[in-house]
Scaffold this motif. Structure first.
Motif, PDB file in Angstrom:
ATOM      1  N   THR A  82      32.475  46.802  31.455  1.00 12.38           N
ATOM      2  CA  THR A  82      32.338  45.347  31.612  1.00 12.38           C
ATOM      3  C   THR A  82      30.901  44.921  31.350  1.00 12.38           C
ATOM      4  O   THR A  82      29.976  45.429  32.000  1.00 12.38           O
ATOM      5  N   VAL A  83      30.719  44.004  30.414  1.00 11.76           N
ATOM      6  CA  VAL A  83      29.367  43.511  30.138  1.00 11.76           C
ATOM      7  C   VAL A  83      29.071  42.277  30.981  1.00 11.76           C
ATOM      8  O   VAL A  83      29.975  41.610  31.485  1.00 11.76           O
ATOM      9  N   ASP A  84      27.787  42.002  31.095  1.00 11.33           N
ATOM     10  CA  ASP A  84      27.317  40.821  31.815  1.00 11.33           C
ATOM     11  C   ASP A  84      27.826  39.561  31.095  1.00 11.33           C
ATOM     12  O   ASP A  84      27.791  39.516  29.860  1.00 11.33           O
ATOM     13  N   PRO A  85      28.283  38.547  31.841  1.00 14.42           N
ATOM     14  CA  PRO A  85      28.781  37.349  31.146  1.00 14.42           C
ATOM     15  C   PRO A  85      27.701  36.583  30.396  1.00 14.42           C
ATOM     16  O   PRO A  85      28.005  35.747  29.543  1.00 14.42           O
ATOM     17  N   ILE A  86      26.460  36.861  30.709  1.00 11.08           N
ATOM     18  CA  ILE A  86      25.370  36.152  30.034  1.00 11.08           C
ATOM     19  C   ILE A  86      24.753  37.057  28.975  1.00 11.08           C
ATOM     20  O   ILE A  86      24.191  38.110  29.283  1.00 11.08           O
ATOM     21  N   ARG A  87      24.891  36.636  27.724  1.00  9.06           N
ATOM     22  CA  ARG A  87      24.242  37.372  26.626  1.00  9.06           C
ATOM     23  C   ARG A  87      22.796  36.913  26.537  1.00  9.06           C
ATOM     24  O   ARG A  87      22.526  35.724  26.650  1.00  9.06           O
ATOM     25  N   ASP A  88      21.876  37.832  26.312  1.00  6.98           N
ATOM     26  CA  ASP A  88      20.525  37.377  25.966  1.00  6.98           C
ATOM     27  C   ASP A  88      20.362  37.507  24.453  1.00  6.98           C
ATOM     28  O   ASP A  88      21.359  37.660  23.733  1.00  6.98           O
ATOM     29  N   GLY A 280      46.249  37.100  37.401  1.00  2.00           N
ATOM     30  CA  GLY A 280      45.278  36.484  38.315  1.00  2.00           C
ATOM     31  C   GLY A 280      44.221  37.464  38.812  1.00  2.00           C
ATOM     32  O   GLY A 280      43.052  37.093  38.997  1.00  2.00           O
ATOM     33  N   ASP A 281      44.613  38.715  38.989  1.00  2.00           N
ATOM     34  CA  ASP A 281      43.646  39.677  39.547  1.00  2.00           C
ATOM     35  C   ASP A 281      42.586  40.109  38.529  1.00  2.00           C
ATOM     36  O   ASP A 281      41.673  40.859  38.865  1.00  2.00           O
ATOM     37  N   THR A 282      42.698  39.638  37.297  1.00  2.00           N
ATOM     38  CA  THR A 282      41.651  39.928  36.302  1.00  2.00           C
ATOM     39  C   THR A 282      40.843  38.670  35.941  1.00  2.00           C
ATOM     40  O   THR A 282      40.047  38.690  35.003  1.00  2.00           O
ATOM     41  N   VAL A 283      41.102  37.588  36.671  1.00  2.00           N
ATOM     42  CA  VAL A 283      40.384  36.324  36.400  1.00  2.00           C
ATOM     43  C   VAL A 283      39.153  36.248  37.304  1.00  2.00           C
ATOM     44  O   VAL A 283      39.238  36.494  38.502  1.00  2.00           O
ATOM     45  N   ASP A 284      38.027  35.871  36.716  1.00  2.00           N
ATOM     46  CA  ASP A 284      36.789  35.701  37.489  1.00  2.00           C
ATOM     47  C   ASP A 284      36.192  34.342  37.102  1.00  2.00           C
ATOM     48  O   ASP A 284      35.485  34.225  36.097  1.00  2.00           O
ATOM     49  N   PHE A 285      36.529  33.319  37.888  1.00  2.00           N
ATOM     50  CA  PHE A 285      36.099  31.964  37.527  1.00  2.00           C
ATOM     51  C   PHE A 285      34.578  31.821  37.524  1.00  2.00           C
ATOM     52  O   PHE A 285      34.024  31.075  36.722  1.00  2.00           O
ATOM     53  N   ASP A 286      33.919  32.533  38.399  1.00  2.00           N
ATOM     54  CA  ASP A 286      32.458  32.432  38.451  1.00  2.00           C
ATOM     55  C   ASP A 286      31.846  32.939  37.141  1.00  2.00           C
ATOM     56  O   ASP A 286      31.010  32.264  36.528  1.00  2.00           O
ATOM     57  N   GLN A 287      32.268  34.102  36.688  1.00  2.00           N
ATOM     58  CA  GLN A 287      31.708  34.636  35.429  1.00  2.00           C
ATOM     59  C   GLN A 287      32.124  33.778  34.235  1.00  2.00           C
ATOM     60  O   GLN A 287      31.345  33.580  33.296  1.00  2.00           O
ATOM     61  N   ILE A 288      33.351  33.282  34.273  1.00  2.00           N
ATOM     62  CA  ILE A 288      33.817  32.417  33.183  1.00  2.00           C
ATOM     63  C   ILE A 288      32.917  31.183  33.092  1.00  2.00           C
ATOM     64  O   ILE A 288      32.389  30.842  32.025  1.00  2.00           O
ATOM     65  N   LYS A 289      32.716  30.524  34.207  1.00  2.00           N
ATOM     66  CA  LYS A 289      31.922  29.283  34.179  1.00  2.00           C
ATOM     67  C   LYS A 289      30.469  29.567  33.814  1.00  2.00           C
ATOM     68  O   LYS A 289      29.865  28.838  33.021  1.00  2.00           O
ATOM     69  N   ARG A 290      29.898  30.611  34.370  1.00  2.00           N
ATOM     70  CA  ARG A 290      28.494  30.883  34.060  1.00  2.00           C
ATOM     71  C   ARG A 290      28.308  31.196  32.576  1.00  2.00           C
ATOM     72  O   ARG A 290      27.338  30.780  31.952  1.00  2.00           O
ATOM     73  N   HIS A 291      29.254  31.940  31.994  1.00  2.00           N
ATOM     74  CA  HIS A 291      29.133  32.256  30.561  1.00  2.00           C
ATOM     75  C   HIS A 291      29.101  30.986  29.713  1.00  2.00           C
ATOM     76  O   HIS A 291      28.190  30.766  28.923  1.00  2.00           O
ATOM     77  N   TYR A 292      30.100  30.142  29.883  1.00  2.00           N
ATOM     78  CA  TYR A 292      30.187  28.975  28.994  1.00  2.00           C
ATOM     79  C   TYR A 292      29.053  27.984  29.267  1.00  2.00           C
ATOM     80  O   TYR A 292      28.394  27.505  28.353  1.00  2.00           O
TER      81      TYR A 292
END
Ligand SMILES: N[C@@H](CCC(=O)N[C@@H](CS)C(=O)NCC(=O)O)C(=O)O
Length: 316
Positions: A82-88, A280-292
């Motif tokens: 699993t990679v970090d949701p934020i790409r640099d 549902g158990d593979t959904v991470d709303f926090d990472q989703i929102k932070r990425h976009y």
């Protein structure tokens, strides 16, 4: 250095998705022995324990592969990184892992695997990607094919009772349905969000909501899944966009005719899927929102991540 996301990927204000990919496949038909590389047709042998699927929890294209892997009971056969949701500026990073390295591949950046495969690679470094743990090479980042191959090439390792996600007799209808879902919904939200002309945005918006209305009409006969009584790949593909819709696409990509919670048939359908293991158990709303909201500076220059919506509605 990886190309920055979505720069120069447009034509007449219309967002155009890249097409260059690694397109080898892991296949029962491979003529390579266990431990071998691709055969002359680019087919790698099916081998449990050998390959590693790399995803970002934020990414809808990668999320499909993770759902399919779970549904088919392949979690023991195919590893998951699993990679970090934020790409640099260096792209996808393994900063969620101890020491910032994937514990199996030993790399800190996904681009290392891409460059180990092709030192001249200049395309996007994308997830999902399946990496060979023996050589560190990327086998495939061809996301539409990855899930179909999990369903059809890995059958010997599926769990007993696993769903048939790409059933042979329904393939023509499924392919057509999935092509429409891709064009108007999965990629449609991106076409709306990354449009740089009013006309391009309007066209994507109209097609998106026309397709969602059509899908709702299809489901309104009471069928639990798009193809009827059985869950298929089409449901997985639609779900990954629906689950991100109210949290991201409605606001960030201006897909705001209405929320999914305001479309009763689709909302009931999406929640039905959410409750199934693998969804549902593979959904991470926090990472989703932070990425976009944090990585699309042109769309959200302030980098403020919205506090809502309340994710508990998915379980209500
Ligand atoms: N762009 C890929 C599909 C997968 C994809 O777009 N993944 C995104 C995350 S949702 C990604 O890895 N983007 C990195 C980039 O475009 O540089 C393709 O069309 O082959």
């Amino acid at each position: 250095m990886p190309t920055p996301q979505f720069v120069a990927e447009e034509r007449d204000g219309r967002f155009v998705r890249q097409s260059n990919r690694f397109t080898d496949r892991i296949s029962r038909d491979s003529s390579s022995p266990a431990g071998g590389g691709p055969d002359e047709r680019g087919r790698w042998p099916v081998e449990p324990g050998r390959y590693r699927l790399i995803w970002s929890r934020a990414c809808p294209w990668a999320h499909r592969a993770v759902i399919v892997r779970a549904l088919l009971g392949l979690t023991g056969a195919i590893g998951l990184g699993t990679v970090d949701p934020i790409r640099d500026e260096r792209g996808w990073r393994f900063t969620l892992d101890p020491d910032g390295r994937d514990p199996v591949l030993g790399i800190g950046l996904l681009s290392e695997a891409y460059l180990a495969t092709d030192p001249t690679y200049e395309g996007r470094v994308t997830v999902p990607a399946i990496v060979d743990t023996l050589t560190g090479r990327v086998v495939t980042n061809d996301y539409p094919q990855i899930t179909l191959d999990l369903a059809t090439e890995w059958v010997d390792f599926h769990a007993a009772g696993a769903p048939e996600l790409y059933p042979e007799p329904q393939r023509a209808e499924l392919d057509e349905l999935m092509a429409d879902v891709y064009a108007d919904v999965n990629n449609g939200v991106y076409r709306a969000g990354f449009a740089s002309s009013q006309d391009a945005y309007q066209e994507a918006y109209d097609r998106l909501f026309a397709r969602l209305d059509a899908l709702a009409a299809r489901l309104s006969d009471g069928r639990p899944y798009l193809m009827g009584d059985r869950l298929t790949e089409a449901d997985v593909r639609l779900f990954t966009t629906l689950v991100r819709f109210d949290a991201v696409y409605h606001n960030h990509f201006r897909c705001n005719r209405n929320k999914i919670t305001e479309m009763p048939v689709l909302w009931e359908y999406a929640r039905r899927l959410y409750r199934l293991p693998g969804f549902g158990d593979t959904v991470d709303f926090d990472q989703i929102k932070r990425h976009y909201y944090l990585t699309h500076e042109a769309i959200n220059p302030s980098g403020i991540v919205p506090a809502g919506p309340d994710p508990s509605v998915w379980l209500a």
